[in-house]
Structure formats: structure tokens, C-alpha cells
Scaffold this active site. Structure first.
Site, PDB file in Angstrom:
ATOM      1  N   ARG A  13      63.846  64.224  22.133  1.00  0.00           N
ATOM      2  CA  ARG A  13      62.209  63.841  23.284  1.00  0.00           C
ATOM      3  C   ARG A  13      61.146  63.681  22.994  1.00  0.00           C
ATOM      4  O   ARG A  13      60.608  64.860  21.589  1.00  0.00           O
ATOM      5  CB  ARG A  13      62.511  65.694  23.882  1.00  0.00           C
ATOM      6  CG  ARG A  13      63.877  65.704  24.929  1.00  0.00           C
ATOM      7  CD  ARG A  13      64.320  66.584  25.679  1.00  0.00           C
ATOM      8  NE  ARG A  13      62.783  66.834  26.326  1.00  0.00           N
ATOM      9  CZ  ARG A  13      63.283  68.433  27.025  1.00  0.00           C
ATOM     10  NH1 ARG A  13      64.602  68.592  27.467  1.00  0.00           N
ATOM     11  NH2 ARG A  13      62.287  68.703  27.714  1.00  0.00           N
TER      12      ARG A  13
ATOM     13  N   ARG B 236      59.359  74.608  40.004  1.00  0.00           N
ATOM     14  CA  ARG B 236      59.145  74.900  38.848  1.00  0.00           C
ATOM     15  C   ARG B 236      57.780  75.885  39.761  1.00  0.00           C
ATOM     16  O   ARG B 236      56.135  75.914  39.163  1.00  0.00           O
ATOM     17  CB  ARG B 236      58.975  73.949  37.436  1.00  0.00           C
ATOM     18  CG  ARG B 236      59.298  73.984  36.911  1.00  0.00           C
ATOM     19  CD  ARG B 236      59.099  72.579  36.226  1.00  0.00           C
ATOM     20  NE  ARG B 236      59.195  72.725  34.046  1.00  0.00           N
ATOM     21  CZ  ARG B 236      60.332  72.236  33.836  1.00  0.00           C
ATOM     22  NH1 ARG B 236      61.373  71.998  34.980  1.00  0.00           N
ATOM     23  NH2 ARG B 236      60.492  72.452  32.775  1.00  0.00           N
TER      24      ARG B 236
HETATM   25  P1  ADP Z   1      62.015  71.972  29.570  1.00  0.00           P
HETATM   26  O1  ADP Z   1      62.514  72.902  30.264  1.00  0.00           O
HETATM   27  O2  ADP Z   1      61.775  71.942  27.979  1.00  0.00           O
HETATM   28  O3  ADP Z   1      60.656  72.110  29.409  1.00  0.00           O
HETATM   29  P2  ADP Z   1      63.502  70.085  31.530  1.00  0.00           P
HETATM   30  O4  ADP Z   1      64.272  69.263  30.729  1.00  0.00           O
HETATM   31  O5  ADP Z   1      63.983  71.062  32.343  1.00  0.00           O
HETATM   32  O6  ADP Z   1      62.546  70.687  30.258  1.00  0.00           O
HETATM   33  O7  ADP Z   1      61.605  69.635  31.752  1.00  0.00           O
HETATM   34  C1  ADP Z   1      61.067  68.552  31.659  1.00  0.00           C
HETATM   35  C2  ADP Z   1      59.927  68.330  32.323  1.00  0.00           C
HETATM   36  O8  ADP Z   1      60.384  67.510  33.495  1.00  0.00           O
HETATM   37  C3  ADP Z   1      58.489  69.376  32.397  1.00  0.00           C
HETATM   38  O9  ADP Z   1      57.724  69.569  31.304  1.00  0.00           O
HETATM   39  C4  ADP Z   1      58.165  68.905  33.902  1.00  0.00           C
HETATM   40  O10 ADP Z   1      57.259  67.741  33.304  1.00  0.00           O
HETATM   41  C5  ADP Z   1      58.963  67.682  34.033  1.00  0.00           C
HETATM   42  N1  ADP Z   1      59.810  68.680  34.655  1.00  0.00           N
HETATM   43  C6  ADP Z   1      60.797  68.839  35.549  1.00  0.00           C
HETATM   44  N2  ADP Z   1      61.569  69.398  36.517  1.00  0.00           N
HETATM   45  C7  ADP Z   1      60.071  69.701  37.220  1.00  0.00           C
HETATM   46  C8  ADP Z   1      59.285  70.334  38.589  1.00  0.00           C
HETATM   47  N3  ADP Z   1      60.312  71.163  39.111  1.00  0.00           N
HETATM   48  N4  ADP Z   1      58.248  69.648  38.975  1.00  0.00           N
HETATM   49  C9  ADP Z   1      57.752  69.201  38.174  1.00  0.00           C
HETATM   50  N5  ADP Z   1      58.049  68.727  36.469  1.00  0.00           N
HETATM   51  C10 ADP Z   1      59.108  68.831  36.090  1.00  0.00           C
END
Ligand code: ADP
Length: 213
Positions: A158, A86
Site C-alpha cells: 500500500r 476515528r
Molecule cells: P490502517 O488500519 O492501516 O490505518 P485503514 O485501511 O483502516 O488502514 O485506513 C487507511 C487510511 O484511510 C487512514 O490512514 C486514513 O487516512 C483513512 N481513513 C480510514 N478511515 C477513516 C476515518 N474514519 N476517518 C478519516 N480517515 C480515515
């Protein structure tokens, strides 16, 4: 086989990851799910993570790497990565890990979706605790609190699926995750798909790309 799904929040990465997992016998690694699992353990680390996530902020790269450490050991079985990388730092680290293990990236799939659609999907998204079904109350006629799949009333939203958090996540997405797309864009394994289409149509697109010669 390594498949990486990137795109704005709620663009459909999780749904496609599950379908790909079934079709190609992959492990589905969702950093969001890993983080939520940590939160549910009620550890001090989980509390820190909850504060960050619920406000729509990213979790620091070293924390993510710590959580992913074991999950990323490929051991011959392919993986579909959903929500990672990300940030550009995460993308570079992943490239190193893949290389070290002598593995190959088969596809980086970038989902496109208009910003207002992202916000709508997030604020109407609900999940059923009983069967795990994730659905939008936008598309359930006369929604009365029952899961459209199993009829349970154990439905939740959520904590980070509010409008304020959604808009904040979009800003962070543009700043931190768009560069990840740029990082992979010129590769032959990069593809873009329109996320505003029926699930099966998108799945067909991704599958044919994966099976390309
Ligand atoms: P969405 O696709 O709806 O954003 P996710 O379940 O993929 O939901 O992620 C939820 C949250 O988890 C993100 O908004 C972030 O805060 C955190 N997160 C997930 N993956 C990462 C990552 N690779 N690096 C940093 N934070 C992450």
C-alpha cells in the site's frame, strides 16, 4: 448487532472484522477500503483522498460521512465497523445514527499494540492482488516475491505503508483516535484486547464477549 473495532493502524482490525462477518453474518464496513475504492475510480474526489491517505493524514469527517451515508443504513442486518469512528466527532455522529435507527451497539473492541510493533507490521505488510491475501514478509521464509497462499507474483505494498507514514499515522492515532477510546471506555459494551497474540486467540476473546449474557 453493531460491532465497532478501534485501534492503531495495522493492529488487526481488518482480519478480525472478516472473521466476525463470517461468524455472525454481518456486513463488514471498512472506511479504508471504501476510500481506496474511491481512489481507484480516478475521480477528482479520489485524487484528493489519495493525497491525504498516502501522507498518512485522516480524511475530513464530512467526506467520510458522505461516503458512509448509505453503508450505515442498517436495514436489520448487523454491521462490523472497521476504521470508523476515528475521531471524537465521528464517534458522536455514529452514536446519533445508531440511536435514530433504534439499533444497539453490542461491542466496542479496542486493540492494544506496542508502537514499534505497529511500525514493523506496516512496513512489512504486503497484499496479493490475485487472492487478496494480506501477509507480512517478516514471517515468510526466504520471501521471493510469491504469495504464500496462492503463489502469484502479483504482490503490492500500500502506498501509505512507508515508515514515515506509519509514524505519522501513529501520532494522529494518539491525538485523534485515543479520545474515541475514552468516549466508549465506561460503557458495558467496551472491551480491550491484546492485539499482539495469535489471530484465533483474539477472535475467541471477542466472540465470547459478544456472546456474553
Ligand atoms: P490502517 O488500519 O492501516 O490505518 P485503514 O485501511 O483502516 O488502514 O485506513 C487507511 C487510511 O484511510 C487512514 O490512514 C486514513 O487516512 C483513512 N481513513 C480510514 N478511515 C477513516 C476515518 N474514519 N476517518 C478519516 N480517515 C480515515
Amino acid at each position: 448487532m453493531i460491532i465497532i473495532l478501534i485501534g492503531a493502524p495495522a493492529c488487526g482490525k481488518g482480519t478480525q472484522a472478516e472473521l466476525l462477518k463470517e461468524k455472525y453474518a454481518l456486513r463488514h464496513i471498512s472506511t479504508g477500503d471504501l476510500l481506496r475504492a474511491e481512489i481507484s475510480k480516478n475521480t477528482p474526489l479520489g485524487e484528493d483522498i489519495a493525497k491525504l491517505i498516502n501522507n498518512g493524514n485522516l480524511v475530513p469527517d464530512d467526506m467520510i460521512l458522505g461516503l458512509l451515508n448509505n453503508a450505515l443504513k442498517m436495514k436489520g442486518k448487523g454491521i462490523v465497523l472497521d476504521g470508523f469512528p476515528r475521531t471524537l466527532t465521528q464517534a458522536k455522529l455514529l452514536r446519533g445514527i445508531v440511536k435514530d435507527q433504534g439499533e444497539k451497539i453490542r461491542a466496542v473492541v479496542n486493540f492494544t499494540l506496542a508502537e514499534e510493533e505497529v511500525v514493523q507490521r506496516i512496513i512489512y505488510r504486503r497484499q496479493c492482488r490475485h487472492c487478496g491475501n494480506i501477509f507480512s514478509v517478516r514471517f515468510v521464509k526466504n520471501f521471493d516475491g510469491h504469495c504464500p497462499k496462492c503463489d502469484s507474483t502479483d504482490i503490492y505494498q500500500r502506498a501509505d505503508d512507508t515508515e514515515t507514514s506509519a509514524r505519522h499515522r501513529l501520532e494522529i492515532y494518539k491525538k485523534e483516535t485515543e479520545p474515541v477510546k475514552e468516549f466508549f471506555k465506561e460503557k458495558t459494551y467496551y472491551m480491550q484486547t491484546d492485539g499482539n497474540r495469535p489471530v484465533q486467540e483474539i477472535f475467541k476473546d471477542i466472540s465470547s464477549f459478544i456472546e456474553r449474557k
